[in-house]
Design a protein around this motif. Structure first.
Motif, PDB file in Angstrom:
ATOM      1  N   TYR A  77       2.026   6.982   2.055  1.00 30.46           N
ATOM      2  CA  TYR A  77       1.920   6.462   3.394  1.00 30.46           C
ATOM      3  C   TYR A  77       0.948   7.308   4.303  1.00 30.46           C
ATOM      4  O   TYR A  77       0.368   6.600   4.896  1.00 30.46           O
ATOM      5  CB  TYR A  77       3.113   6.252   4.102  1.00 30.46           C
ATOM      6  N   ASN A  78       0.566   8.532   4.277  1.00 29.72           N
ATOM      7  CA  ASN A  78      -0.285   9.264   4.918  1.00 29.72           C
ATOM      8  C   ASN A  78      -1.751   9.346   4.245  1.00 29.72           C
ATOM      9  O   ASN A  78      -2.508  10.262   4.914  1.00 29.72           O
ATOM     10  CB  ASN A  78       0.205  10.605   5.195  1.00 29.72           C
ATOM     11  N   VAL A  79      -1.777   8.911   3.061  1.00 24.29           N
ATOM     12  CA  VAL A  79      -3.345   8.826   2.554  1.00 24.29           C
ATOM     13  C   VAL A  79      -4.076   7.739   2.920  1.00 24.29           C
ATOM     14  O   VAL A  79      -3.870   6.581   3.133  1.00 24.29           O
ATOM     15  CB  VAL A  79      -3.401   8.556   1.057  1.00 24.29           C
ATOM     16  N   LYS A  80      -5.379   8.380   3.508  1.00 25.45           N
ATOM     17  CA  LYS A  80      -6.334   7.483   4.470  1.00 25.45           C
ATOM     18  C   LYS A  80      -7.222   6.822   3.348  1.00 25.45           C
ATOM     19  O   LYS A  80      -7.597   5.647   3.760  1.00 25.45           O
ATOM     20  CB  LYS A  80      -7.089   8.318   5.483  1.00 25.45           C
ATOM     21  N   ASP A  81      -7.744   7.424   2.469  1.00 27.26           N
ATOM     22  CA  ASP A  81      -8.775   6.802   1.630  1.00 27.26           C
ATOM     23  C   ASP A  81      -8.142   6.564   0.148  1.00 27.26           C
ATOM     24  O   ASP A  81      -7.232   7.524  -0.338  1.00 27.26           O
ATOM     25  CB  ASP A  81      -9.893   7.634   1.598  1.00 27.26           C
ATOM     26  N   PRO A  82      -8.564   5.504  -0.537  1.00 24.84           N
ATOM     27  CA  PRO A  82      -7.935   5.368  -1.680  1.00 24.84           C
ATOM     28  C   PRO A  82      -8.124   6.377  -2.930  1.00 24.84           C
ATOM     29  O   PRO A  82      -9.193   7.143  -2.828  1.00 24.84           O
ATOM     30  CB  PRO A  82      -8.734   4.064  -2.390  1.00 24.84           C
TER      31      PRO A  82
ATOM     32  N   LEU B 116       7.349  11.303  -0.123  1.00 23.22           N
ATOM     33  CA  LEU B 116       6.833  11.363   1.234  1.00 23.22           C
ATOM     34  C   LEU B 116       7.233   9.946   1.941  1.00 23.22           C
ATOM     35  O   LEU B 116       6.419   9.189   1.236  1.00 23.22           O
ATOM     36  CB  LEU B 116       5.524  12.097   1.552  1.00 23.22           C
ATOM     37  N   ASP B 117       7.795   9.943   2.831  1.00 22.11           N
ATOM     38  CA  ASP B 117       8.106   8.578   3.289  1.00 22.11           C
ATOM     39  C   ASP B 117       7.772   8.466   4.912  1.00 22.11           C
ATOM     40  O   ASP B 117       8.136   9.378   5.557  1.00 22.11           O
ATOM     41  CB  ASP B 117       9.393   8.063   3.102  1.00 22.11           C
ATOM     42  N   ALA B 118       7.409   7.375   5.593  1.00 26.28           N
ATOM     43  CA  ALA B 118       7.566   7.145   6.934  1.00 26.28           C
ATOM     44  C   ALA B 118       8.881   7.187   7.429  1.00 26.28           C
ATOM     45  O   ALA B 118       9.832   6.908   6.565  1.00 26.28           O
ATOM     46  CB  ALA B 118       6.815   5.995   7.325  1.00 26.28           C
TER      47      ALA B 118
ATOM     48  N   LEU C 284       1.014  -1.332   0.024  1.00 28.57           N
ATOM     49  CA  LEU C 284      -0.008  -0.018   0.016  1.00 28.57           C
ATOM     50  C   LEU C 284       0.884   1.339   0.031  1.00 28.57           C
ATOM     51  O   LEU C 284       0.819   2.097  -0.758  1.00 28.57           O
ATOM     52  CB  LEU C 284      -0.883   0.068   1.113  1.00 28.57           C
ATOM     53  N   ASP C 285       1.611   1.471   1.053  1.00 31.33           N
ATOM     54  CA  ASP C 285       2.480   2.602   1.208  1.00 31.33           C
ATOM     55  C   ASP C 285       3.386   2.722   0.269  1.00 31.33           C
ATOM     56  O   ASP C 285       4.149   2.118  -0.194  1.00 31.33           O
ATOM     57  CB  ASP C 285       2.919   2.751   2.585  1.00 31.33           C
ATOM     58  N   ASN C 286       3.216   3.913  -0.543  1.00 30.14           N
ATOM     59  CA  ASN C 286       4.019   4.528  -1.947  1.00 30.14           C
ATOM     60  C   ASN C 286       4.083   3.390  -2.739  1.00 30.14           C
ATOM     61  O   ASN C 286       4.956   3.616  -3.838  1.00 30.14           O
ATOM     62  CB  ASN C 286       5.263   4.858  -1.419  1.00 30.14           C
TER      63      ASN C 286
END
Length: 176
Positions: A43-48, A144-146, A36-38
């Protein structure tokens, strides 16, 4: 290349969104496990995103099962998947392949027809290869990354550089 290196993906693509459906159909792939993330969204997007909905619809139309395969255990992953109308496998502990192998076995996926798509060599590619399935490495969809992912990006920089050279960047290995 005699023995496949654990960090070398089966294929490479610029983005999951750029891979033509014909690729999956020609390779006989019946199951897609996507990070999912990236890979699908930042990674900070809550909804598709709209393009994630469109992608899942294209897989459904082609008769290919599509799932999220994430290290994350948060409610966000489940919410994201539920909104897409698909199942998510969470807490996979990639790069360790054990949880992924268990998921593949319990779900009855055909390993020869299953692919894991992700944006990280040190998690997605290593876990997928360790589980004995096909892997596709993509570029991240966001810069943007965790914080923990930023460390992985630094560590995998040399490997990605090598993947851009022969024999890893051949026409047979690079999709788009």
């Amino acid at each position: 290349m005699n023995k496949k290196k654990i960090w070398v993906p089966t294929y490479q693509a610029s983005s999951i969104y750029d891979i033509p459906m014909s690729f999956f159909l020609e390779k006989g792939i019946t199951t897609v496990l996507s990070d999912l993330d990236n890979t699908l969204d930042a990674y900070n997007v809550k909804d598709p995103s709209p393009r994630a909905f469109e992608l899942v619809a294209r897989f459904k139309e082609a008769g290919i099962a599509f799932y999220i395969a994430s290290n994350n255990t948060s409610k966000r992953v489940k919410r994201y998947a539920q909104n897409l109308g698909i199942k998510a496998f969470c807490g996979l502990k990639k790069p360790f392949s054990g949880p992924l192998k268990k998921t593949i076995a319990s779900e009855g996926f055909d390993k020869a027809k299953t692919v894991l798509i992700g944006d990280q060599v040190l998690t997605d590619v290593i876990a997928g290869n360790g589980a004995g399935i096909l892997t596709i490495l993509t570029n991240p969809v966001s810069k943007l990354d965790a914080p923990w992912t930023r460390v992985n990006r630094i560590l995998e920089k040399g490997k990605r550089k090598r993947l851009n050279k022969e024999p890893y960047n051949s026409k047979e290995r690079v999709i788009v």
